[in-house]
Design a protein around this motif. Structure first.
Motif, short mmCIF file in Angstrom:
data_model
loop_
_atom_site.label_atom_id
_atom_site.label_comp_id
_atom_site.label_asym_id
_atom_site.label_seq_id
_atom_site.Cartn_x
_atom_site.Cartn_y
_atom_site.Cartn_z
N TYR A 140 0.83 -1.21 0.00
CA TYR A 140 0.00 0.00 0.00
C TYR A 140 0.86 1.27 0.00
O TYR A 140 0.57 2.24 -0.70
N LEU A 141 1.93 1.24 0.80
CA LEU A 141 2.79 2.42 0.89
C LEU A 141 3.56 2.67 -0.42
O LEU A 141 3.85 3.82 -0.76
N LYS A 142 3.87 1.60 -1.14
CA LYS A 142 4.53 1.78 -2.44
C LYS A 142 3.58 2.44 -3.43
O LYS A 142 4.00 3.23 -4.29
N PHE A 143 2.29 2.12 -3.30
CA PHE A 143 1.29 2.79 -4.13
C PHE A 143 1.24 4.28 -3.77
O PHE A 143 1.17 5.15 -4.66
N VAL A 144 1.28 4.60 -2.49
CA VAL A 144 1.30 6.00 -2.05
C VAL A 144 2.52 6.71 -2.63
O VAL A 144 2.44 7.87 -3.06
N GLN A 145 3.64 6.02 -2.66
CA GLN A 145 4.86 6.61 -3.20
C GLN A 145 4.70 6.96 -4.68
O GLN A 145 5.24 7.97 -5.15
N GLU A 146 3.95 6.14 -5.40
CA GLU A 146 3.75 6.39 -6.83
C GLU A 146 2.75 7.51 -7.10
O GLU A 146 2.84 8.20 -8.12
N THR A 147 1.81 7.70 -6.20
CA THR A 147 0.77 8.71 -6.42
C THR A 147 1.08 10.05 -5.76
O THR A 147 0.75 11.11 -6.28
N PHE A 148 1.70 10.02 -4.60
CA PHE A 148 2.03 11.24 -3.86
C PHE A 148 3.46 11.63 -4.22
O PHE A 148 4.37 11.61 -3.38
N THR A 149 3.67 11.98 -5.47
CA THR A 149 5.02 12.17 -6.01
C THR A 149 5.77 13.34 -5.38
O THR A 149 7.00 13.32 -5.33
N SER A 150 5.07 14.34 -4.90
CA SER A 150 5.74 15.50 -4.31
C SER A 150 6.43 15.13 -2.99
O SER A 150 7.31 15.85 -2.53
N GLU A 151 6.03 14.02 -2.39
CA GLU A 151 6.64 13.56 -1.13
C GLU A 151 7.30 12.20 -1.33
O GLU A 151 7.38 11.39 -0.40
N LYS A 152 7.82 11.98 -2.53
CA LYS A 152 8.34 10.67 -2.89
C LYS A 152 9.47 10.21 -1.96
O LYS A 152 9.49 9.06 -1.50
N GLN A 153 10.41 11.10 -1.66
CA GLN A 153 11.55 10.73 -0.81
C GLN A 153 11.10 10.42 0.62
O GLN A 153 11.58 9.46 1.24
N ASN A 154 10.19 11.23 1.13
CA ASN A 154 9.69 10.99 2.50
C ASN A 154 8.94 9.66 2.59
O ASN A 154 9.09 8.93 3.58
N ILE A 155 8.18 9.35 1.56
CA ILE A 155 7.43 8.10 1.57
C ILE A 155 8.37 6.91 1.35
O ILE A 155 8.16 5.83 1.92
N GLU A 156 9.41 7.12 0.56
CA GLU A 156 10.41 6.07 0.38
C GLU A 156 11.08 5.73 1.72
O GLU A 156 11.30 4.56 2.05
N SER A 157 11.38 6.77 2.49
CA SER A 157 11.94 6.57 3.83
C SER A 157 10.93 5.87 4.74
O SER A 157 11.30 5.01 5.55
N LEU A 158 9.65 6.22 4.57
CA LEU A 158 8.58 5.59 5.35
C LEU A 158 8.51 4.09 5.06
O LEU A 158 8.38 3.26 5.97
N SER A 189 -1.14 -8.26 -7.62
CA SER A 189 -2.60 -8.24 -7.73
C SER A 189 -3.18 -7.05 -6.98
O SER A 189 -4.11 -6.38 -7.46
N LEU A 190 -2.63 -6.75 -5.80
CA LEU A 190 -3.11 -5.63 -5.00
C LEU A 190 -2.81 -4.29 -5.69
O LEU A 190 -3.66 -3.40 -5.73
N ARG A 191 -1.62 -4.18 -6.24
CA ARG A 191 -1.26 -2.93 -6.95
C ARG A 191 -2.22 -2.67 -8.10
O ARG A 191 -2.63 -1.53 -8.35
N ALA A 192 -2.59 -3.72 -8.81
CA ALA A 192 -3.51 -3.58 -9.94
C ALA A 192 -4.88 -3.09 -9.47
O ALA A 192 -5.53 -2.27 -10.13
N LYS A 193 -5.33 -3.58 -8.31
CA LYS A 193 -6.63 -3.16 -7.78
C LYS A 193 -6.62 -1.71 -7.31
O LYS A 193 -7.64 -1.02 -7.37
N LEU A 194 -5.47 -1.26 -6.82
CA LEU A 194 -5.37 0.11 -6.31
C LEU A 194 -5.34 1.14 -7.44
O LEU A 194 -5.74 2.29 -7.24
N LYS A 195 -4.88 0.74 -8.60
CA LYS A 195 -4.76 1.67 -9.72
C LYS A 195 -6.14 2.12 -10.22
O LYS A 195 -7.11 1.37 -10.17
N SER A 196 -6.19 3.35 -10.68
CA SER A 196 -7.44 3.88 -11.24
C SER A 196 -7.09 4.89 -12.33
O SER A 196 -6.03 5.52 -12.31
N ASP A 197 -8.01 5.01 -13.30
CA ASP A 197 -7.79 5.99 -14.37
C ASP A 197 -8.26 7.38 -13.95
O ASP A 197 -8.13 8.34 -14.70
N LYS A 198 -8.80 7.48 -12.74
CA LYS A 198 -9.25 8.77 -12.23
C LYS A 198 -8.31 9.22 -11.10
O LYS A 198 -8.16 8.54 -10.08
N ILE A 199 -7.68 10.36 -11.31
CA ILE A 199 -6.69 10.86 -10.35
C ILE A 199 -7.30 11.11 -8.99
O ILE A 199 -6.70 10.81 -7.96
#
Length: 235
Positions: A140-158, A189-199
């Motif tokens: 889940y946190l890796k998905f956050v890292q991909e979507t919350f790009t402005s905080e990518k480094q902080n989320i990577e550390s998380l 499989s989980l990453r695929a479910k989390l993805k959406s075409d709506k931002i």
């Protein structure tokens, strides 16, 4: 006559027999010295090493508790801060109307059945839940890292700190192999479910992940702090 000679022979044999016991008595202490030390010392190392191993195992598990408390507090603080950033930058906040969207994420949660509450506290069951939950949150946190790009480094550390804490807690579980770690197929499989075409849906999903992760870490902090204070590990 030859008869007396036979008696003399018997007499000589009897005298020889009487001479043997002193010789045996002289050798017997030497035999005892050779045999007794090995017989007496053999069981001791196994008993001592077993007891020492158990003590070392308990001491090792307890030694990790302060580090667990520190890491759990750090993760809770960072997750809370990221939630605030989401609210400020994208106006995705807890009281937003978008939060009415149905939540089917199945995020890890600490419940009463997990043995982490003070009433009915079960240390091994709780630690297993915490470790398994942290490993699950990794995807889940890796998905956050991909979507919350402005905080990518902080989320990577998380993500890195979460994995480190998950591993540390796993080592304190009596049977570490029972900790649930999602395999690569489950993660994909989980990453695929989390993805959406709506931002906007991805932003809401990101918020919900951070919100539940913050709640999970809050309960984790309480549990490991309780263990640190009570040191109630079973041997």
């Amino acid at each position: 006559m030859k008869f007396p000679q036979g008696c003399d022979c018997d007499h000589d044999r009897n005298r020889a027999a009487r001479r043997r016991p002193p010789a045996l008595r002289a050798v017997l202490p030497l035999l005892l010295l050779l045999l007794l030390p090995r017989a007496a010392a053999a069981p001791l190392p196994a008993a001592d090493s077993s007891g020492e191993a158990e003590l070392e195992e308990v001491a090792g598990r307890r030694a990790a508790l302060p580090d667990c408390v520190r890491l759990a507090r750090l993760l809770h603080a960072r997750a809370t801060q990221l939630q605030e950033e989401m609210c400020e930058k994208f106006t995705v906040c807890e009281n937003s109307m978008e939060m009415l969207v149905q939540n089917n994420l199945n995020l890890p949660k600490v419940t009463e059945e997990d043995g982490c509450l003070l009433t009915g506290f079960n240390e091994d069951k709780c630690l297993m839940k915490i470790s398994s939950g942290l490993y699950t949150f990794q995807t889940y946190l890796k998905f956050v890292q991909e979507t919350f790009t402005s905080e990518k480094q902080n989320i990577e550390s998380l993500c890195y700190t979460t994995e480190h804490l998950a591993h540390t807690v796993k080592q304190m579980v009596i049977n570490p192999n029972e900790v649930i770690i999602p395999d690569s197929a489950t993660q994909e499989s989980l990453r695929a479910k989390l993805k959406s075409d709506k931002i906007w849906i991805e932003k809401i999903t990101t918020h919900l992940i951070l919100r539940d992760f913050t709640s999970f870490m809050e309960k984790t902090v309480r549990a490991v702090r309780y263990l640190k204070n009570t040191r109630s590990f079973s041997v």
